[in-house]
Design a protein around this motif. Structure first.
Motif, PDB file in Angstrom:
ATOM      1  N   TYR A 285      -3.594  -5.082   2.426  1.00 44.87           N
ATOM      2  CA  TYR A 285      -2.234  -5.610   2.538  1.00 44.87           C
ATOM      3  C   TYR A 285      -2.193  -7.083   2.117  1.00 44.87           C
ATOM      4  O   TYR A 285      -1.308  -7.506   1.365  1.00 44.87           O
ATOM      5  CB  TYR A 285      -1.736  -5.431   3.977  1.00 44.87           C
ATOM      6  N   LEU A 286      -3.151  -7.861   2.606  1.00 44.23           N
ATOM      7  CA  LEU A 286      -3.152  -9.292   2.297  1.00 44.23           C
ATOM      8  C   LEU A 286      -3.362  -9.555   0.806  1.00 44.23           C
ATOM      9  O   LEU A 286      -2.712 -10.426   0.228  1.00 44.23           O
ATOM     10  CB  LEU A 286      -4.223 -10.008   3.127  1.00 44.23           C
TER      11      LEU A 286
ATOM     12  N   ALA B 124      -6.691  -5.435  -3.878  1.00 41.23           N
ATOM     13  CA  ALA B 124      -5.967  -4.685  -2.848  1.00 41.23           C
ATOM     14  C   ALA B 124      -6.319  -3.203  -2.925  1.00 41.23           C
ATOM     15  O   ALA B 124      -6.583  -2.566  -1.902  1.00 41.23           O
ATOM     16  CB  ALA B 124      -4.461  -4.882  -3.011  1.00 41.23           C
ATOM     17  N   GLY B 125      -6.341  -2.671  -4.152  1.00 45.32           N
ATOM     18  CA  GLY B 125      -6.671  -1.260  -4.329  1.00 45.32           C
ATOM     19  C   GLY B 125      -8.029  -0.912  -3.776  1.00 45.32           C
ATOM     20  O   GLY B 125      -8.216   0.139  -3.153  1.00 45.32           O
ATOM     21  N   PHE B 126      -9.011  -1.791  -4.002  1.00 46.57           N
ATOM     22  CA  PHE B 126     -10.348  -1.569  -3.452  1.00 46.57           C
ATOM     23  C   PHE B 126     -10.279  -1.448  -1.936  1.00 46.57           C
ATOM     24  O   PHE B 126     -10.855  -0.524  -1.338  1.00 46.57           O
ATOM     25  CB  PHE B 126     -11.295  -2.715  -3.840  1.00 46.57           C
ATOM     26  N   TRP B 127      -9.579  -2.371  -1.275  1.00 47.49           N
ATOM     27  CA  TRP B 127      -9.543  -2.375   0.184  1.00 47.49           C
ATOM     28  C   TRP B 127      -8.752  -1.201   0.751  1.00 47.49           C
ATOM     29  O   TRP B 127      -9.120  -0.638   1.782  1.00 47.49           O
ATOM     30  CB  TRP B 127      -9.026  -3.714   0.709  1.00 47.49           C
TER      31      TRP B 127
ATOM     32  N   VAL C   3      -6.664   5.017   2.507  1.00 50.15           N
ATOM     33  CA  VAL C   3      -5.223   5.221   2.343  1.00 50.15           C
ATOM     34  C   VAL C   3      -4.829   4.985   0.886  1.00 50.15           C
ATOM     35  O   VAL C   3      -5.544   4.325   0.133  1.00 50.15           O
ATOM     36  CB  VAL C   3      -4.395   4.291   3.262  1.00 50.15           C
ATOM     37  N   SER C   4      -3.683   5.527   0.518  1.00 46.71           N
ATOM     38  CA  SER C   4      -3.143   5.321  -0.823  1.00 46.71           C
ATOM     39  C   SER C   4      -2.490   3.949  -0.914  1.00 46.71           C
ATOM     40  O   SER C   4      -2.066   3.381   0.095  1.00 46.71           O
ATOM     41  CB  SER C   4      -2.085   6.387  -1.135  1.00 46.71           C
ATOM     42  N   TYR C   5      -2.377   3.466  -2.155  1.00 47.33           N
ATOM     43  CA  TYR C   5      -1.698   2.192  -2.388  1.00 47.33           C
ATOM     44  C   TYR C   5      -0.250   2.348  -1.926  1.00 47.33           C
ATOM     45  O   TYR C   5       0.438   3.279  -2.329  1.00 47.33           O
ATOM     46  CB  TYR C   5      -1.752   1.846  -3.875  1.00 47.33           C
ATOM     47  N   PRO C   6       0.245   1.466  -1.072  1.00 47.20           N
ATOM     48  CA  PRO C   6       1.588   1.616  -0.498  1.00 47.20           C
ATOM     49  C   PRO C   6       2.702   1.541  -1.535  1.00 47.20           C
ATOM     50  O   PRO C   6       2.616   0.801  -2.508  1.00 47.20           O
ATOM     51  CB  PRO C   6       1.701   0.447   0.474  1.00 47.20           C
ATOM     52  N   GLN C   7       3.754   2.287  -1.279  1.00 45.95           N
ATOM     53  CA  GLN C   7       4.941   2.275  -2.126  1.00 45.95           C
ATOM     54  C   GLN C   7       6.115   1.616  -1.404  1.00 45.95           C
ATOM     55  O   GLN C   7       7.238   1.648  -1.899  1.00 45.95           O
ATOM     56  CB  GLN C   7       5.306   3.714  -2.527  1.00 45.95           C
TER      57      GLN C   7
END
Length: 99
Positions: free
Chosen positions: A59-60, A70-73, A79-83
């Motif tokens: 998120y950060l 972000a994608g790595f974390w 979880v999937s990358y947020p939309q």
């Protein structure tokens, strides 16, 4: 100060100078982010070697615009990358911590 019961209670605590030290580290990290202290939030998240720590870390980095990191974390958190918007994600993470 007690641990907030819900997200609304969490937002009221943002009037304080600091989160309570009895709060879980993840909640403290989200509090610092909500107060605008990305660095302090990141320092806490970096030391949380849990899926929650990875989620907060993702998120950060999403917030700072580093989509690759972000994608790595997010993948580390499982979880999937947020939309959703960053504001919605902040609320979702806080609510997850409080449940």
């Amino acid at each position: 100060m007690m641990i907030p019961v819900n997200y609304t209670d969490f937002t009221y605590t943002l009037e304080n100078k600091a989160p309570d030290k009895i709060w879980p580290e993840g909640l403290q990290a989200m509090w610092f982010d909500a107060k605008g202290d990305w660095q302090k939030s990141h320092a806490i998240a970096q030391d949380l070697n849990t899926p929650l720590g990875s989620l907060i870390h993702g998120y950060l980095h999403r917030k700072e615009g580093d989509e690759f990191n972000a994608g790595f974390w997010y993948r580390q958190a499982g979880v999937s990358y947020p939309q959703v918007s960053l504001e919605e994600e902040l609320q979702e993470i806080v609510e997850e911590i409080l449940t």
